[in-house]
Structure formats: structure tokens, C-alpha cells
Write an enzyme that holds these catalytic residues in place. Structure first.
Site, PDB file in Angstrom:
ATOM      1  N   ARG A  73     -45.247 -40.123  28.484  1.00 28.28           N
ATOM      2  CA  ARG A  73     -45.531 -41.581  28.811  1.00 28.28           C
ATOM      3  C   ARG A  73     -47.073 -41.335  29.178  1.00 28.28           C
ATOM      4  NH1 ARG A  73     -42.959 -43.510  34.465  1.00 28.28           N
ATOM      5  NH2 ARG A  73     -44.430 -41.792  35.532  1.00 28.28           N
ATOM      6  N   ASP A  90     -42.769 -30.781  34.408  1.00 27.47           N
ATOM      7  CA  ASP A  90     -43.659 -29.843  35.063  1.00 27.47           C
ATOM      8  C   ASP A  90     -42.694 -28.816  35.826  1.00 27.47           C
ATOM      9  OD1 ASP A  90     -45.860 -30.565  34.000  1.00 27.47           O
ATOM     10  OD2 ASP A  90     -46.427 -31.655  35.569  1.00 27.47           O
ATOM     11  N   THR A 147     -51.145 -46.173  31.391  1.00 24.15           N
ATOM     12  CA  THR A 147     -50.117 -47.686  30.721  1.00 24.15           C
ATOM     13  C   THR A 147     -48.811 -47.330  31.160  1.00 24.15           C
ATOM     14  OG1 THR A 147     -49.627 -46.745  28.418  1.00 24.15           O
ATOM     15  CG2 THR A 147     -51.874 -48.160  28.805  1.00 24.15           C
ATOM     16  N   ASP A 154     -42.116 -34.528  39.025  1.00 24.42           N
ATOM     17  CA  ASP A 154     -42.397 -34.254  37.494  1.00 24.42           C
ATOM     18  C   ASP A 154     -41.282 -33.374  36.740  1.00 24.42           C
ATOM     19  OD1 ASP A 154     -43.275 -33.741  34.993  1.00 24.42           O
ATOM     20  OD2 ASP A 154     -44.815 -34.949  35.378  1.00 24.42           O
TER      21      ASP A 154
HETATM   22  C1  PRP Z   1     -40.695 -38.096  32.151  1.00 20.99           C
HETATM   23  C2  PRP Z   1     -39.033 -38.029  31.718  1.00 20.99           C
HETATM   24  C3  PRP Z   1     -39.002 -39.215  30.910  1.00 20.99           C
HETATM   25  C4  PRP Z   1     -39.929 -40.243  31.367  1.00 20.99           C
HETATM   26  C5  PRP Z   1     -39.391 -41.242  32.087  1.00 20.99           C
HETATM   27  O1  PRP Z   1     -40.943 -37.555  30.822  1.00 20.99           O
HETATM   28  O2  PRP Z   1     -38.373 -37.002  31.259  1.00 20.99           O
HETATM   29  O3  PRP Z   1     -38.792 -39.032  29.594  1.00 20.99           O
HETATM   30  O4  PRP Z   1     -41.050 -39.488  32.143  1.00 20.99           O
HETATM   31  O5  PRP Z   1     -40.346 -42.181  32.496  1.00 20.99           O
HETATM   32  P1  PRP Z   1     -40.191 -43.537  32.066  1.00 20.99           P
HETATM   33  O6  PRP Z   1     -38.796 -44.171  32.231  1.00 20.99           O
HETATM   34  O7  PRP Z   1     -41.108 -44.645  32.842  1.00 20.99           O
HETATM   35  O8  PRP Z   1     -40.442 -43.932  30.726  1.00 20.99           O
HETATM   36  P2  PRP Z   1     -42.732 -37.480  30.552  1.00 20.99           P
HETATM   37  O9  PRP Z   1     -43.477 -38.614  29.955  1.00 20.99           O
HETATM   38  O10 PRP Z   1     -43.353 -36.981  31.854  1.00 20.99           O
HETATM   39  O11 PRP Z   1     -42.778 -36.256  29.512  1.00 20.99           O
HETATM   40  P3  PRP Z   1     -42.480 -34.781  29.479  1.00 20.99           P
HETATM   41  O12 PRP Z   1     -40.975 -34.695  29.611  1.00 20.99           O
HETATM   42  O13 PRP Z   1     -43.062 -34.203  28.330  1.00 20.99           O
HETATM   43  O14 PRP Z   1     -42.924 -34.198  30.737  1.00 20.99           O
HETATM   44  N1  URA Z   2     -41.207 -38.947  34.911  1.00 19.51           N
HETATM   45  C1  URA Z   2     -40.751 -37.650  36.017  1.00 19.51           C
HETATM   46  O1  URA Z   2     -40.613 -36.643  35.361  1.00 19.51           O
HETATM   47  N2  URA Z   2     -40.439 -37.834  37.152  1.00 19.51           N
HETATM   48  C2  URA Z   2     -40.655 -39.383  37.724  1.00 19.51           C
HETATM   49  O2  URA Z   2     -40.377 -39.438  38.965  1.00 19.51           O
HETATM   50  C3  URA Z   2     -40.976 -40.225  36.737  1.00 19.51           C
HETATM   51  C4  URA Z   2     -40.892 -40.005  35.308  1.00 19.51           C
END
Ligand code: PRP
Ligand code: URA
Length: 209
Positions: free
Chosen positions: A104, A203, A108, A200
Site C-alpha cells: 500500500r 511489521d 495515496t 502494522d
Molecule cells: C497491509 C495488509 C494488507 C493491506 C490492507 O499490507 O497486509 O495487504 O495493508 O490495507 P488496504 O485494505 O487499505 O489495502 P501492506 O501494504 O502494509 O504491505 P505488507 O504486507 O508488505 O506489510
Molecule cells: N495494514 C496493516 O498492517 N494494518 C492496518 O491497520 C491497516 C493496513
């Protein structure tokens, strides 16, 4: 309209409390996410069709049941979805696994695709798309669209925690895809994080910041 199922099994809810707790460290967080994914997978597969068969017990022939040739696929959205894969595979070790890489954009909040590798026969499989977080819904909606464009016909979405905004986005974009979550939380904050959420997910699973 697709259905939203909140899986309220006491074990799922109990473990989710520890997952949310900021004091829970990486090792325990990872183990708990895997366990909850297994419990959710158990609930989600409740309606798999069965067929009759027989087996020779040490005593006689027994009439029994087996899952009726249903081909499953599990599709984690990278990276956090990876944390749920092993739990799911403990129940269904023969399921094929496809990976969709999306992150994400922090400004944006739009999903950016960076990887995609899928089983060759996704159109014949029931696919379970997994990601711990359904926040704005952008990532899940994009993953489901990508899978449909590659031929997927039958899909479910399984997440630990959803925001109401994310549920709405996915239901509007994909009214044919049912959503399974352990909790629908209150809202998103200004940075698109789920409140109260768990922080997160990626993380916390991988010990990054
Ligand atoms: C997180 C999560 C989802 C997304 C959700 O991933 O695991 O994929 O955010 O957010 P959304 O519904 O607003 O799209 P992230 O983009 O943080 O990537 P990561 O899994 O690599 O940490
Ligand atoms: N992605 C995450 O990992 N946590 C949130 O709360 C939203 C998006």
C-alpha cells in the site's frame, strides 16, 4: 451481495486478543496468527462437499466420507498474508499456493502490485485469498480483480481484522466473494490504519519497522 461472516469461535476471539496486544512479541505474534488462520480455515471449509466411500477397519468394512475432489488454492497477499499460510496448510496440506505481491503506497493508500505467481489451473479451484488486514479494501479488491482477470471463478476472502470501509469496498467491487473475518473493528484513522486493530501486520509478523 456477498456475505460477511464474523467467525466468533471462542478460541479465535481469545487468541485475537493476544494478537492485538502491543506487548506480544514477534515470535508469539507469528504463532498466534498461524493458529488463528488454522481455526478460521476450519470454519471456512465447513461446507466442503463430501462423498461416500468405504474403508477396511481391522474388524469390517465401514461406510465413511471423504472430501469430494474439491480442488482448493490459497492465495496470500504479500507480505502479511504469508503469516496465515502455514496455519491453513496444516488443515489442507495438498492445497496449491499462489502469491500476489501488493503493498500500500503510504501516501495515496493505493495498492501497488510487484509480484504474482499463481497455480496454472486457478479457474478449476476454489480460491481462498488471505490477508490479516482489510483496511481501505484497496489491496483485497485489487487482488480479487487480478485473480478474476487470470480466470478465477470461485473465491472467498479471509482476513483477521476488517474495517467497515474495507468490507464495503470489497462487497461493492466483488459482490460474488464472501468475506470471513475474526472481527470488524470501528474505523480507519487518517493514515488508513484500523482502529483499534493490531498495528502494522507485516511489521509485527516479520519484526520490521
Ligand atoms: C497491509 C495488509 C494488507 C493491506 C490492507 O499490507 O497486509 O495487504 O495493508 O490495507 P488496504 O485494505 O487499505 O489495502 P501492506 O501494504 O502494509 O504491505 P505488507 O504486507 O508488505 O506489510
Ligand atoms: N495494514 C496493516 O498492517 N494494518 C492496518 O491497520 C491497516 C493496513
Amino acid at each position: 451481495m456477498s456475505q460477511l461472516y464474523v467467525l466468533d469461535h471462542p478460541l479465535i476471539q481469545h487468541k485475537l486478543t493476544y494478537i492485538r496486544d502491543k506487548q506480544t512479541g514477534t515470535k508469539e505474534f507469528r504463532e498466534l496468527v498461524e493458529e488463528v488462520a488454522m481455526l478460521m480455515g476450519y470454519e471456512i471449509t465447513r461446507n466442503l462437499p463430501l462423498e461416500e466411500t468405504t474403508v477396511e477397519t481391522p474388524v469390517t468394512t465401514a461406510k465413511t466420507y471423504m472430501i469430494a475432489g474439491k480442488k482448493l488454492g490459497v492465495i496470500p497477499i504479500l507480505r502479511a498474508g504469508l503469516g496465515m499460510v502455514n496455519g491453513f496448510l496444516r488443515l489442507m496440506p495438498a492445497a496449491k499456493v499462489g502469491h500476489i505481491g501488493l503493498y500500500r503506497d503510504p501516501e495515496t493508500l493505493q495498492p501497488v502490485e510487484y509480484y504474482c505467481k499463481l497455480p496454472s489451473d486457478i479457474e478449476e479451484r476454489e480460491l481462498i485469498v488471505i490477508d490479516p488486514m482489510l483496511a481501505t479494501g484497496g489491496s483485497a479488491a485489487a487482488a480479487l480483480t487480478l485473480l478474476k482477470n487470470r480466470g478465477a471463478k470461485q473465491m472467498k476472502l479471509m482476513c483477521l481484522i476488517a474495517a467497515p470501509e474495507g468490507v464495503k469496498t470489497v462487497q461493492e467491487a466483488h459482490p460474488d466473494v464472501d468475506i470471513y473475518v475474526a472481527s470488524v473493528d470501528e474505523m480507519l484513522n487518517d493514515h488508513g490504519y484500523i482502529i483499534p486493530g493490531l498495528g502494522d501486520a507485516g511489521d509485527r509478523l516479520f519484526g520490521t519497522k
